[in-house]
Design an enzyme around this catalytic site. Structure first.
Site, PDB file in Angstrom:
ATOM      1  N   GLU A 138       3.886 -12.312   2.692  1.00  0.00           N
ATOM      2  CA  GLU A 138       3.023 -12.802   3.763  1.00  0.00           C
ATOM      3  C   GLU A 138       2.067 -11.705   4.229  1.00  0.00           C
ATOM      4  O   GLU A 138       1.039 -11.482   3.642  1.00  0.00           O
ATOM      5  CB  GLU A 138       3.871 -13.408   4.890  1.00  0.00           C
ATOM      6  CG  GLU A 138       4.622 -14.648   4.367  1.00  0.00           C
ATOM      7  CD  GLU A 138       5.402 -15.417   5.419  1.00  0.00           C
ATOM      8  OE1 GLU A 138       4.860 -15.661   6.509  1.00  0.00           O
ATOM      9  OE2 GLU A 138       6.557 -15.764   5.145  1.00  0.00           O
TER      10      GLU A 138
HETATM   11  C1  HEC Z   1       0.831 -16.385   4.124  1.00  0.00           C
HETATM   12  C2  HEC Z   1       1.040 -17.514   5.000  1.00  0.00           C
HETATM   13  C3  HEC Z   1       1.704 -17.266   6.338  1.00  0.00           C
HETATM   14  C4  HEC Z   1       1.375 -16.320   7.278  1.00  0.00           C
HETATM   15  C5  HEC Z   1       0.306 -15.253   7.205  1.00  0.00           C
HETATM   16  C6  HEC Z   1       2.255 -16.571   8.406  1.00  0.00           C
HETATM   17  N1  HEC Z   1       3.076 -17.639   8.148  1.00  0.00           N
HETATM   18 FE1  HEC Z   1       4.408 -18.447   9.422  1.00  0.00          FE
HETATM   19  N2  HEC Z   1       5.145 -19.555   7.923  1.00  0.00           N
HETATM   20  C7  HEC Z   1       4.644 -19.627   6.647  1.00  0.00           C
HETATM   21  C8  HEC Z   1       5.575 -20.330   5.794  1.00  0.00           C
HETATM   22  C9  HEC Z   1       5.383 -20.645   4.321  1.00  0.00           C
HETATM   23  C10 HEC Z   1       6.679 -20.661   6.604  1.00  0.00           C
HETATM   24  C11 HEC Z   1       7.947 -21.372   6.154  1.00  0.00           C
HETATM   25  C12 HEC Z   1       8.849 -20.370   5.459  1.00  0.00           C
HETATM   26  C13 HEC Z   1      10.253 -20.859   5.301  1.00  0.00           C
HETATM   27  O1  HEC Z   1      10.674 -21.774   6.011  1.00  0.00           O
HETATM   28  O2  HEC Z   1      10.982 -20.310   4.459  1.00  0.00           O
HETATM   29  C14 HEC Z   1       6.361 -20.183   7.950  1.00  0.00           C
HETATM   30  C15 HEC Z   1       7.166 -20.401   9.070  1.00  0.00           C
HETATM   31  C16 HEC Z   1       6.798 -20.029  10.352  1.00  0.00           C
HETATM   32  C17 HEC Z   1       7.467 -20.460  11.562  1.00  0.00           C
HETATM   33  C18 HEC Z   1       8.651 -21.397  11.649  1.00  0.00           C
HETATM   34  C19 HEC Z   1       8.219 -22.802  11.972  1.00  0.00           C
HETATM   35  C20 HEC Z   1       9.365 -23.749  12.084  1.00  0.00           C
HETATM   36  O3  HEC Z   1       9.128 -24.958  12.201  1.00  0.00           O
HETATM   37  O4  HEC Z   1      10.518 -23.332  12.028  1.00  0.00           O
HETATM   38  C21 HEC Z   1       6.818 -19.867  12.615  1.00  0.00           C
HETATM   39  C22 HEC Z   1       7.136 -20.000  14.095  1.00  0.00           C
HETATM   40  C23 HEC Z   1       5.768 -19.048  12.052  1.00  0.00           C
HETATM   41  N3  HEC Z   1       5.772 -19.188  10.671  1.00  0.00           N
HETATM   42  C24 HEC Z   1       4.945 -18.216  12.784  1.00  0.00           C
HETATM   43  C25 HEC Z   1       4.117 -17.260  12.189  1.00  0.00           C
HETATM   44  C26 HEC Z   1       3.521 -16.137  12.901  1.00  0.00           C
HETATM   45  C27 HEC Z   1       3.705 -15.827  14.375  1.00  0.00           C
HETATM   46  C28 HEC Z   1       2.779 -15.448  11.989  1.00  0.00           C
HETATM   47  C29 HEC Z   1       1.989 -14.175  12.202  1.00  0.00           C
HETATM   48  C30 HEC Z   1       2.741 -13.033  12.701  1.00  0.00           C
HETATM   49  C31 HEC Z   1       2.905 -16.164  10.725  1.00  0.00           C
HETATM   50  N4  HEC Z   1       3.753 -17.233  10.886  1.00  0.00           N
HETATM   51  C32 HEC Z   1       2.245 -15.807   9.552  1.00  0.00           C
HETATM   52  C33 HEC Z   1       3.438 -19.109   6.236  1.00  0.00           C
HETATM   53  C34 HEC Z   1       2.793 -18.076   6.885  1.00  0.00           C
END
Ligand code: HEC
Ligand code: HEC
Length: 337
Positions: A138
């Site tokens: 990420e």
């Molecule tokens: C490159 C793409 C990417 C970036 C950049 C990213 N995310 Fe995500 N995010 C995802 C993905 C894919 C998942 C699901 C992963 C899993 O469940 O294994 C996720 C899951 C989450 C969830 C959980 C949602 C749930 O319903 O449980 C949250 C909250 C979240 N991200 C917040 C953030 C925050 C805050 C940042 C920055 C610090 C961030 N993400 C950066 C792709 C990204």
């Protein structure tokens, strides 16, 4: 005369019976509707209560590419407000330009969440926020380097001091600020909510029939319940890929291929669907539940062939579309330096 009287009586009795039945049906429908009323306040945890200073800072961090190793990816690159806080990709692209294993879920309405990620491996939004900053695929950032980088930005030093007096820039406070901002990301009232509040014209007849099906024959509400349409629990709904989901976290056989039930708010802006982004449209989602799922030992007992008619499938989709709100435009923050 005789047949005429009895015919009148039959009509009379039929009308009474029909009106009794329809008031029963109305009572049922009112009961069903009660379970979907919106809450009035956003819950914030005691350990990280709401302040404007935290929310403003958290928003800046959410939209700041300096959180990533190469200063080129923000949380919003994947959780993009233009796509109801998702990214319209099957599985998202991170640092370096590599595909992630799962589809980006929305960050809408997570203030009410209990466990986070598709497999529930994180127990709080505070803890969750630090995950993607460091995750190899990420943002690939080292937390100590990030803290040093933010300390060199005088605007951030002042804002952290205001939000967390005498603590300043720490990993924990980065998590707290981002989590506070995330809790403010709530879907606005949709046509469905206006209907729940009593405006009969807010949704059409097909959508009303769809709501009934959602709660009865189609069994959707056995997992998608409450105002955000999720039980926040984990189920195997029979998607055919090898990802074991919650089983990888808890190692319990019945949890094989189980994933968190996503809320359904603003769902028609959030395609493609599911943890692997494998279903492109809501019509495909309904086909999946009707008969398209894989049967295996871990499959939820709620997953049975539905035998929906073409009209019923159409009504279900019409209903789900009434869950989308016209949310206020999200402005980009001016970042400190
Ligand atoms: C490159 C793409 C990417 C970036 C950049 C990213 N995310 Fe995500 N995010 C995802 C993905 C894919 C998942 C699901 C992963 C899993 O469940 O294994 C996720 C899951 C989450 C969830 C959980 C949602 C749930 O319903 O449980 C949250 C909250 C979240 N991200 C917040 C953030 C925050 C805050 C940042 C920055 C610090 C961030 N993400 C950066 C792709 C990204
Ligand atoms: C046994 C519980 C269960 C039932 C019953 C159920 N769902 Fe789901 N639903 C889930 C889970 C769990 C997921 C996520 C699955 C995954 O990605 O592996 C999901 C995902 C979805 C998604 C995609 C959401 C997203 O963010 O990608 C939609 C849309 C949906 N369901 C609609 C429905 C409809 C319509 C019905 C009724 C026909 C229904 N569901 C019945 C548990 C259920």
């Amino acid at each position: 005369m005789k047949p005429k009287i009895s015919r009148t009586m039959i009509i009379f009795v039929t009308v009474i019976a029909a009106s009794m039945l329809s008031s029963l049906a109305n009572a049922d429908s009112a009961l069903m509707r009660d379970g979907f009323k919106r809450p009035t306040d956003i819950p914030f945890p005691e350990e990280n209560g709401y302040t404007d200073a935290k929310a403003v800072l958290g928003k800046m961090l959410f939209f700041d590419p300096r959180l990533s190793r190469e200063n080129n990816i923000t949380c919003a690159s994947c959780h993009n407000p233009s796509f109801a806080w998702e990214d319209a990709q099957t599985t998202s692209v991170g640092t370096p330009m590599s595909r992630l294993g799962r589809h980006t879920p929305t960050v809408l309405n997570l203030a009410w969440g209990e466990l986070f990620f598709w497999d529930g491996r994180s127990e709080s939004l505070e803890e969750q926020a630090l995950g993607p900053i460091q995750a190899g695929g990420e943002m690939a950032q080292d937390l100590d380097l990030l803290i040093a980088e933010l300390k060199a930005v005088s605007g951030y030093v002042d804002m952290f001091e205001a939000a967390f007096p005498r603590e300043g820039i720490t990993a924990e406070n980065i998590g707290k600020a981002i989590a506070t901002y995330e809790r403010t990301i709530v879907s606005a009232k949709a046509p469905f909510d206006h209907w729940i509040e009593g405006d009969e014209n807010a949704i059409n007849a097909a959508a009303k029939r769809g709501f009934e099906l959602f709660n009865t024959k189609a069994k959707c509400a056995s997992c998608h319940d409450g105002w955000n349409f999720t039980d926040w629990s984990f189920h195997d709904i029979g998607l055919g890929d090898a990802d074991e989901g919650r089983y990888e976290v808890l190692d319990i056989d019945v949890l094989k291929h189980s994933f968190k039930t996503p809320g359904l708010r603003n769902i028609n802006e959030r395609a493609p669907y599911m943890h692997n982004g494998s279903l492109a449209t809501l019509e495909e989602v309904v086909e999946h539940y009707d008969s398209g799922f894989v049967k295996r030992a871990s499959l939820s007992s709620e997953m049975q062939e539905l035998n929906l008619t073409k009209g019923e499938k159409h009504d279900l989709v019409a209903f789900i579309k009434t869950l989308s709100s016209n949310d206020p435009q999200v402005s980009l923050p001016k970042l400190p330096n």
